[in-house]
Write a protein that holds these residues in place. Structure first.
Motif: not given
Length: 364
Positions: A15-16, A21-22, A25-29, A75-78
């Motif tokens: 989970x960590x 990873x999530x 990904x969100x911080x470096x699109x 991206x969709x989850x955020x």
């Protein structure tokens, strides 16, 4: 107890890693998009250059699609524009179908390398039966409507807004207010007609002058387009009539019908080609006009219409009519267009494998 504790630590570690990873990904699109493109380009460069290059190329290509699929989900989850209220069963089936569609060609090639032609056909048959059953379940039991290929399409990430972008909202609002105020300063309203007229000070230079009234809205045209696209993200499938369900059923059954026909008639027979082509055309005719469908479904039907051109690349039509003309055009380009041979010659060597594998998957 020890086993349970170990499993708990392993779950927390997974989970960590997933959270890290999530977040990355969100911080470096932009970086994520560049990596995805690089992996996909690599799959084409590898084709035909090494021993077992076809399998390696397909593995890399499948991996690139799966990476895009995973990152899209992040991206969709955020995103605040994607509804979190979904049918879990329908979503899981679509995800499974998407993974199968992205990996089926590689699985077929790997099975043929490992177990030979018979093993490859066993894998093909299992995959097509699985996909057919799942698609019919979506259509009949869950009212899934018109399905797409892949079942979950890559998302336009420009229309997704992550939590990191929330801080820009105030700046955008301030810009909108300033733009509206500036527009008011640049125009005045005629008392008799109420018409807005540009002031002389706002007329601009002769070479750059526009004759329209400055926009006074609070959103730019680009934002309006994005808002329209965002509304489509959570749009539900259209309710299909009985005729359209039959049409969609023909489209779903076509790959399996083609395989059965090939088993009965042989690989070189025209019967499978004619059967599949007839089912596709009949399906499109039964669908009728698409005016009452949503934009995604209209795009899917348009894609299916264009994919009828694939029959030009499917055997036996390809072997009898298309192959020589296709090869001649590409050889001409490789010979007379500078630097094109570096790309085209390996692709020409890979073309027989590409045509044999991709055009017998029949997912298009």
């Amino acid at each position: 107890m020890a086993a349970a504790a170990t499993q708990g630590r392993l779950d927390r570690l997974i989970q960590e890693l997933r959270d890290q990873y999530s977040k990355a990904v969100r911080n470096n699109p932009d970086t994520v998009a560049q990596i995805e493109s690089a992996v996909r380009i690599l799959s084409f460069l590898v084709a035909g250059r090494f021993e077992n290059g076809e399998i390696l190329s397909e593995l890399i290509y499948s991996a690139s699609n799966l990476i895009v699929f995973i990152n899209d989900n992040v991206f969709k989850s955020a995103s605040k524009y994607v509804s979190k209220v979904v049918d879990i069963t329908k979503e899981r089936i679509k995800k499974l179908l998407t993974v199968l569609e992205y990996t089926e060609v590689f699985l077929e090639m790997a099975a043929k390398k490992k177990w030979g032609t018979k093993g490859a056909w066993v894998v093909i048959t299992v995959i097509q039966i699985t996909k057919t059953v799942l698609r019919f379940y979506l259509l009949v039991k869950l009212d899934g409507g018109i399905g797409s290929t892949p079942s979950i399409q890559p998302v336009d990430r420009e229309i997704l807004k992550t939590s990191q972008e929330e801080e820009h909202d105030n700046l955008e609002d301030a810009w909108d207010e300033e733009a509206a105020y500036s527009a008011q300063e640049k125009t005045f309203t005629l008392e008799s007609s109420g018409r807005q007229v540009r002031t002389l000070q706002a007329s601009g230079q002769n070479g750059m002058r526009t004759w329209g009234v400055p926009e006074s809205g609070t959103q730019s045209p680009q934002n309006n387009i994005l808002n329209r696209k965002r509304k489509l993200l959570n749009q539900s499938a259209s309710k299909l009539t009985k005729q359209r369900k039959w049409a969609e059923g023909l489209h779903i059954a076509r790959p399996l019908a083609h395989l059965i026909s090939m088993y009965i008639s042989g690989l070189d027979s025209w019967k499978p080609w004619l059967l599949a082509c007839g089912m596709d055309i009949t399906s499109m005719c039964l669908m009728g006009e698409s005016k009452d469908l949503n934009p995604k479904e209209k795009a899917e039907l348009k894609r299916r219409s264009l994919m009828l051109l694939y029959y030009l690349m499917r055997s036996p039509f390809y072997d009898k009519y298309t192959k020589m003309r296709f090869m001649a055009v590409f050889r001409f380009i490789a010979q007379y267009v500078p630097l094109s041979g570096f790309i085209i010659r390996p692709l020409l060597e890979y073309l027989p494998t590409w045509q044999r594998m991709y055009f017998y998957v029949w997912t298009s």
